[in-house]
Scaffold this active site. Structure first.
Site: not given
Length: 653
Positions: A35, A252, A255
């Site tokens: 990601s 979070d 990321h």
């Protein structure tokens, strides 16, 4: 003979044409991972604008909205991965190389990444099994975009790109989904070896650049993965690790945010530029300078060191903070269980505006590079087991009881040292004496004593500095609400946290013999006290309340008043505790002239169960009194209110 020459020339023509099409100054880089390579931050205007024809993308999927076709070069701008992905390190990697390399060199990227994918998803021997048995359902659509074989898509496009330019490196950002996998480095080696083999690359000419994960000041969700990435070059000798130190992240903690992706991307680019023999140059970064707008009604906080303009508060109780830190790459403000990424003002300063803060006193810290420190513009307070910054968010006139008032005689808070025979060391305490104590006409008067304890992680200065107990006492005495008394405050051996050689059962117990055998005798010998039990009280907040229960209920020959404020009294069996003292309610009620317990209605205080405990005691006939501070939690405003309610009941029997 002539025919043979012409035939040879004709046969050589397609080969000559093909080799001429390969531009040795077109540098191509393969980008793969999960990601954080895919891109999780929303691109901003500067990321969407193309840097020009020197930075190209060969899309790995079609993107009709942007007119992109898989396998056809186009100008590179976010998003690089798939239509609905975000900003990636590859964006500013390419921009950095464009800025650093000569103008005759073009940069091309091929970008294949899938959020959450394990390294097995890029291993030729493992892909089929991974897609079939291990890939989660939410990943299926992303895998299908690459025909369920992201490795093959990357290789197929790379082979096509090799007709146009030269592959110079491989960028990887992966590892979060393999955190703790001892074989991860070997698996990365297999992917790298497969790419080199399938594309006929020489490893010494095509290094692997592996980016570190989100660190979030040591609190990153996958921080354990950092070590295995750092050690990758021990297994894969052509690998180079790209640091993510101080790269900012999304809330979070998994990321990067847009600024973090830009910074990490530039670092990838700088590493590649150096490896290619060029001096790195940073591209022009988008300006994020936002001047802090301070409303006209903002005022300097009472806890701000005089001479400083910040911290400030406005009428909505928003906090305004500033620090000068020209070398910092990022500064975080940590206050009221929330962290704020401070904004650069473009001149070496960093600013932050908070959400509205709850009335009362709050500890706070600033953080650079994972290290908490005290804002140099604020007064310091001992809390959180260490010196800390703090800010007072003022109440209205209802808080006047804990503020100094004109016309009210003021007592003194003295700093005293006494020798403990129990511990064979000098100890420190704070002692409040009422205003009249120093007056000539009261020189022979003796006073009752309240021993007042702070909570875990605070110290003997807490009640006078954070709690303003001296003002509470002065105002209550001046109004006739409380009798003049001496108040003694000691550290109680609870400044350090659990885990320093003390258990939950023994934490702070070492103070009990010191209090009984050293401190009380010292106070009685050096101050004009009434030294009998009828004129001695003890109270404490949080763990100090726990200590109060332990001391008073086992030494009723020395104390006749008891108070707890958000007392840390858990799982108390009222039938057996303290040798069943609560089962002898009539006797206890005669010995304790006032039994007081209180708590706030919010946060931790709500979970302490103080009101329920008082009801249990009342049902057993114990004359315990309960007070509730509405709208406050485990904080000094709660405890100030508790002290105000408690002291009018002392020493009036």
């Amino acid at each position: 003979m002539l025919k043979k020459v012409l035939l040879a020339a004709l046969l050589a023509l397609p080969f000559a044409k093909m080799t001429a099409a390969v531009d040795p100054y077109f540098y191509i880089f393969l980008c793969f991972g999960q990601s954080n390579m895919e891109g999780a931050a929303r691109p901003e205007a500067a990321d969407i604008a193309s840097p020009g024809p020197r930075f190209l993308l060969m899309p790995a999927v079609d993107d009709p909205q942007r007119g992109r076709k898989m396998g056809e070069w186009c100008e590179a701008s976010a998003p690089l991965c798939r239509p609905n992905t975000g900003l990636t390190p590859a964006d500013w990697f390419g921009r950095t190389l464009v800025a650093s390399l000569p103008e005759n060199i073009k940069i091309g990227v091929i970008h294949v990444a899938i959020g959450g994918i394990k390294i097995e998803g890029f291993m030729p021997s493992e892909i089929a099994n991974y897609v079939k048995t291990e890939a989660p359902g939410w990943m299926k659509g992303m895998l299908e975009a690459y025909d369920n074989n992201p490795y093959k898509r990357l290789v197929d496009l790379a082979k096509k790109a090799q007709k146009d330019g030269v592959i110079k490196g491989i960028l990887m950002h992966q590892g979060e989904s393999n955190t703790g996998d001892p074989d991860w480095a070997k698996k990365v080696q297999k992917v790298y070896d497969a790419l080199c083999g399938d594309l006929k690359l020489k490893p010494e000419e095509v290094p692997l650049y592996a980016g570190q994960i989100v660190q979030a000041n040591g609190q990153g969700v996958c921080i354990g993965c950092k070590k295995q990435i750092d050690e990758l070059p021990q297994t894969l000798h052509t690998a180079q690790v790209i640091s993510s130190d101080d790269c900012t992240n999304a809330p979070d903690r998994l990321h990067f945010d847009a600024a973090g992706y830009r910074e990490l991307g530039c670092r990838y680019g700088e590493a590649v530029a150096r490896n290619l023999g060029f001096e790195p140059k940073r591209p022009k970064m988008p300006t994020t300078v936002k001047k802090m707008v301070v409303p006209a009604d903002a005022f300097i906080a009472s806890t701000t060191v005089p001479g400083n303009q910040y911290p400030k508060l406005d009428s909505q109780h928003r906090g305004y903070f500033y620090i000068k830190a020209p070398e910092a790459k990022g500064v975080v403000l940590d206050i009221c269980d929330k962290k704020y990424n401070m904004q650069s003002d473009g001149e070496g300063g960093w600013t932050a505006v908070t959400d509205p803060l709850v009335e009362g006193f709050h500890y706070y810290f600033m953080n650079i590079g994972g290290v908490d420190f005290i804002d140099p513009a604020t007064e310091t307070f001992f809390g959180c087991n260490r010196e800390a910054g703090g800010i007072e968010v003022p109440e209205g006139s209802e808080g006047d009881y804990y503020r100094p008032q004109q016309g009210v005689p003021h007592g003194q808070v003295r700093s005293i040292y006494y020798f403990s025979n129990e511990q064979q060391t000098w100890r420190h305490a704070m002692v409040y004496t009422p205003a009249e104590y120093e007056l000539k006409k009261f020189q022979k008067k003796r006073y009752p004593v309240l021993y007042l304890q702070h909570g875990m992680g605070e110290d003997e200065t807490g009640w006078s500095k954070q709690g303003h107990m001296q003002h509470i006492m002065d105002n209550a005495i001046a109004k006739g609400e409380a009798v003049p008394m001496i108040v003694v405050m000691e550290s109680g051996d609870i400044k350090a946290p659990f885990g320093q050689g003390q258990t939950m059962q023994t934490y702070g117990n070492s103070f009990y013999p010191v209090l009984l055998n050293d401190l009380i005798p010292y106070i009685d010998a050096n101050f004009r006290t009434k030294s009998d039990r009828e004129n001695r009280a003890m109270a404490g907040l949080s763990w100090g309340g726990h200590q109060t229960f332990d001391v008073v209920l086992t030494n009723l020959d020395k104390f006749s008043y008891l108070g707890t404020f958000s007392g840390a009294i858990f799982n108390l069996d009222v039938k057996t505790a303290y040798d069943g003292i609560f089962t002898k309610a009539d006797e206890l009620n005669k010995q304790i002239h006032y039994f007081f317990m209180m708590s706030g209605t919010e946060g931790m205080d709500k979970m302490f169960g103080t009101e329920k405990l008082v009801k249990s005691l009342n049902e057993m006939g114990v004359n315990a009194h309960y007070y509730e501070s509405t709208g406050t939690a485990h904080e000094w405003l709660t405890w100030r209110r508790g002290l105000k309610q408690f002291i009018p009941h002392l020493f009036k029997k």
